[in-house]
Design an enzyme around this catalytic site. Structure first.
Site, PDB file in Angstrom:
ATOM      1  CB  SER A  13      -0.965   0.011   1.197  1.00 37.48           C
ATOM      2  OG  SER A  13      -0.253   0.019   2.410  1.00 37.48           O
ATOM      3  NE  ARG A  14       2.459   3.045   5.444  1.00 37.69           N
ATOM      4  CZ  ARG A  14       1.616   2.316   6.157  1.00 37.69           C
ATOM      5  NH1 ARG A  14       0.393   2.104   5.711  1.00 37.69           N
ATOM      6  NH2 ARG A  14       1.986   1.808   7.318  1.00 37.69           N
ATOM      7  CB  SER A 141      16.088  -4.175   8.676  1.00 38.36           C
ATOM      8  OG  SER A 141      16.648  -3.007   9.238  1.00 38.36           O
ATOM      9  CE1 TYR A 154      11.624  -3.539  11.363  1.00 43.45           C
ATOM     10  CE2 TYR A 154      13.947  -3.002  11.575  1.00 43.45           C
ATOM     11  CZ  TYR A 154      12.806  -3.072  10.807  1.00 43.45           C
ATOM     12  OH  TYR A 154      12.840  -2.683   9.494  1.00 43.45           O
TER      13      TYR A 154
HETATM   14  P1  NDP Z   1       5.891   1.400   5.788  1.00 41.42           P
HETATM   15  O1  NDP Z   1       5.558   1.536   7.225  1.00 41.42           O
HETATM   16  O2  NDP Z   1       5.996   2.607   4.940  1.00 41.42           O
HETATM   17  O3  NDP Z   1       4.858   0.387   5.100  1.00 41.42           O
HETATM   18  C1  NDP Z   1       4.577  -0.848   5.694  1.00 41.42           C
HETATM   19  C2  NDP Z   1       3.679  -1.636   4.782  1.00 41.42           C
HETATM   20  O4  NDP Z   1       3.374  -2.885   5.420  1.00 41.42           O
HETATM   21  C3  NDP Z   1       2.366  -0.938   4.505  1.00 41.42           C
HETATM   22  O5  NDP Z   1       1.956  -1.247   3.191  1.00 41.42           O
HETATM   23  C4  NDP Z   1       1.432  -1.587   5.518  1.00 41.42           C
HETATM   24  O6  NDP Z   1       0.101  -1.491   5.038  1.00 41.42           O
HETATM   25  C5  NDP Z   1       1.950  -3.030   5.514  1.00 41.42           C
HETATM   26  N1  NDP Z   1       1.633  -3.754   6.733  1.00 41.42           N
HETATM   27  C6  NDP Z   1       2.017  -3.465   8.000  1.00 41.42           C
HETATM   28  N2  NDP Z   1       1.495  -4.363   8.849  1.00 41.42           N
HETATM   29  C7  NDP Z   1       0.770  -5.243   8.095  1.00 41.42           C
HETATM   30  C8  NDP Z   1      -0.025  -6.373   8.401  1.00 41.42           C
HETATM   31  N3  NDP Z   1      -0.186  -6.832   9.654  1.00 41.42           N
HETATM   32  N4  NDP Z   1      -0.638  -7.033   7.377  1.00 41.42           N
HETATM   33  C9  NDP Z   1      -0.502  -6.601   6.107  1.00 41.42           C
HETATM   34  N5  NDP Z   1       0.238  -5.538   5.755  1.00 41.42           N
HETATM   35  C10 NDP Z   1       0.860  -4.869   6.749  1.00 41.42           C
HETATM   36  O7  NDP Z   1       7.251   0.548   5.750  1.00 41.42           O
HETATM   37  P2  NDP Z   1       8.471   0.578   4.714  1.00 41.42           P
HETATM   38  O8  NDP Z   1       7.973   0.635   3.337  1.00 41.42           O
HETATM   39  O9  NDP Z   1       9.451   1.552   5.197  1.00 41.42           O
HETATM   40  O10 NDP Z   1       9.113  -0.866   5.024  1.00 41.42           O
HETATM   41  C11 NDP Z   1       8.841  -2.009   4.230  1.00 41.42           C
HETATM   42  C12 NDP Z   1       9.745  -3.125   4.716  1.00 41.42           C
HETATM   43  O11 NDP Z   1      11.107  -2.721   4.651  1.00 41.42           O
HETATM   44  C13 NDP Z   1       9.495  -3.539   6.163  1.00 41.42           C
HETATM   45  O12 NDP Z   1       9.628  -4.928   6.316  1.00 41.42           O
HETATM   46  C14 NDP Z   1      10.591  -2.815   6.913  1.00 41.42           C
HETATM   47  O13 NDP Z   1      10.908  -3.472   8.112  1.00 41.42           O
HETATM   48  C15 NDP Z   1      11.711  -2.888   5.904  1.00 41.42           C
HETATM   49  N6  NDP Z   1      12.739  -1.873   6.105  1.00 41.42           N
HETATM   50  C16 NDP Z   1      12.462  -0.537   6.009  1.00 41.42           C
HETATM   51  C17 NDP Z   1      13.452   0.387   6.181  1.00 41.42           C
HETATM   52  C18 NDP Z   1      13.243   1.852   6.078  1.00 41.42           C
HETATM   53  O14 NDP Z   1      14.188   2.605   6.362  1.00 41.42           O
HETATM   54  N7  NDP Z   1      12.081   2.326   5.692  1.00 41.42           N
HETATM   55  C19 NDP Z   1      14.826  -0.030   6.525  1.00 41.42           C
HETATM   56  C20 NDP Z   1      15.008  -1.454   6.575  1.00 41.42           C
HETATM   57  C21 NDP Z   1      13.998  -2.323   6.377  1.00 41.42           C
HETATM   58  P3  NDP Z   1      -1.192  -1.403   6.004  1.00 41.42           P
HETATM   59  O15 NDP Z   1      -0.832  -0.496   7.139  1.00 41.42           O
HETATM   60  O16 NDP Z   1      -2.272  -0.912   5.116  1.00 41.42           O
HETATM   61  O17 NDP Z   1      -1.433  -2.804   6.423  1.00 41.42           O
END
Ligand code: NDP
Length: 247
Positions: A13-14, A141, A154
Site C-alpha cells: 500500500s505504501r 533490515s 525488530y
Molecule cells: P511502511 O511503514 O511505509 O509500510 C509498511 C507496509 O506494510 C504498509 O503497506 C502496511 O500497510 C503493511 N503492513 C504493515 N502491517 C501489516 C499487516 N499486519 N498485514 C498486512 N500488511 C501490513 O514501511 P516501509 O515501506 O518503510 O518498510 C517495508 C519493509 O522494509 C518492512 O519490512 C521494513 O521493516 C523494511 N525496512 C524498512 C526500512 C526503512 O528505512 N524504511 C529499513 C530497513 C527495512 P497497512 O498499514 O495498510 O497494512
C-alpha cells in the site's frame, strides 16, 4: 517463458512495497497487492493498470493472521493457476529499550515480521515447486545485521530471516525455487519520516553515498533477484544501504 509471471507482494500500500509492486508490474508481472488497508491498494491497482497496461489485483489481508495469509496465497494460486514470485515486504516496528519492552511489543513484531514470512513461504512452496520456478524475497533490515538500540524485537525478527531464508533456499533449490533476503538501510518512507533531523543527519554521515535511500532503490534490487535471469542467486543477503554497513 510462455505465461505471465504472477507476483504476490505484501505491504504494497505504501513505501518500499508500493515501489516493488510498481516496478514488478513495469517488468510485465501480474502483481497481487497485499496489505491491511484496501483503499490505497485499489488506487495502486488503477495506477499500475493505467501506466503500465499490466493487470494487478488487490488482496486486503492482515499478515499477522496466519490463516488469513495462507488463504490469500491459496486464493492467488487458484485464481491464476500459479505463483512465481513472493515478496515478503510488510513489516512493523514497536521500538523500546530492552528493559522497557513489553511482551506485546515483542509478539506483535515477531508475528508480523517473522511468522508471516514462514506462513507465506510454506503456502507458496508447493505451487512454486509444482511450477518448477519460484523467486522468494524476504525484506530484512540492516538493524538485523548490526543491531540497533531500541529495536531488540525488530532486529531479532529481521536477523532470523537470514537463517530461515538460507534453509528455504536449500530445501527448494533443486525445484527451481530461489530464496534471498534484501536488507535495506535507511529508506525514506512512513517508517522513518518521524526520525529527528539530527538522527537523519547522523545516518547520512554514515552512508557512503551521503543520502537516505528511496523505495525505488530497493525495488531495483528486488526486480533483479526475482527475474528469470537470477536462477543461480540463492540463499544470499543483499544489503542495499548506500554503503552504510558494508558487512
Ligand atoms: P511502511 O511503514 O511505509 O509500510 C509498511 C507496509 O506494510 C504498509 O503497506 C502496511 O500497510 C503493511 N503492513 C504493515 N502491517 C501489516 C499487516 N499486519 N498485514 C498486512 N500488511 C501490513 O514501511 P516501509 O515501506 O518503510 O518498510 C517495508 C519493509 O522494509 C518492512 O519490512 C521494513 O521493516 C523494511 N525496512 C524498512 C526500512 C526503512 O528505512 N524504511 C529499513 C530497513 C527495512 P497497512 O498499514 O495498510 O497494512
Amino acid at each position: 517463458m510462455s505465461e505471465q509471471r504472477i507476483a504476490f507482494v505484501t505491504g504494497a500500500s505504501r513505501g518500499i512495497g508500493r515501489a516493488i509492486a510498481t516496478r514488478l508490474a513495469a517488468e510485465g508481472r501480474h502483481v497481487v497487492l497485499c496489505s491491511r488497508s484496501q483503499a490505497p491498494l485499489n488506487d495502486l491497482k488503477a495506477e499500475i493498470e493505467s501506466s503500465t497496461g499490466a493487470s494487478a489485483s488487490v488482496c486486503a489481508c492482515d499478515i499477522s493472521d496466519p490463516a488469513a495469509l495462507a488463504k490469500a496465497i491459496e486464493d492467488t494460486v487458484s485464481d491464476h493457476g500459479r505463483l512465481d514470485i513472493l515478496v515478503n515486504n510488510a513489516g512493523i516496528t514497536r521500538d523500546n529499550l530492552l528493559l522497557r519492552m513489553s511482551d506485546e511489543e515483542w509478539d506483535d513484531v515477531i508475528s508480523t515480521n517473522l511468522r508471516s514470512v514462514f506462513v507465506a513461504c510454506r503456502a507458496a512452496a508447493r505451487p512454486m515447486m509444482k511450477g518448477r520456478f519460484g523467486r522468494i524475497v524476504n525484506i530484512a533490515s540492516t538493524s538485523g545485521l548490526v543491531g540497533n538500540a531500541g529495536q531488540a524485537n525488530y532486529a531479532a525478527s529481521k536477523s532470523a530471516l537470514t537463517g530461515f531464508t538460507k534453509t528455504v533456499a536449500r530445501e527448494l533449490g533443486s525445484k527451481g525455487v530461489t530464496a534471498n533476503v534484501v536488507a535495506p538501510g535507511f529508506i525514506a518512507t512512513d517508517m522513518t519520516k518521524d526520525l529527528p533531523e539530527n538522527v537523519v543527519d547522523s545516518v547520512k554521515a554514515m552512508v557512503a553515498v551521503k543520502r537516505l535511500g528511496e523505495p525505488a532503490d530497493i525495488a531495483s534490487a528486488v526486480a533483479y533477484v526475482t527475474s528469470d535471469d537470477a536462477g543461480f542467486l540463492t540463499g544470499q543477503t543483499i544489503t542495499v544501504d548506500g554503503g552504510m554497513t558494508m558487512c
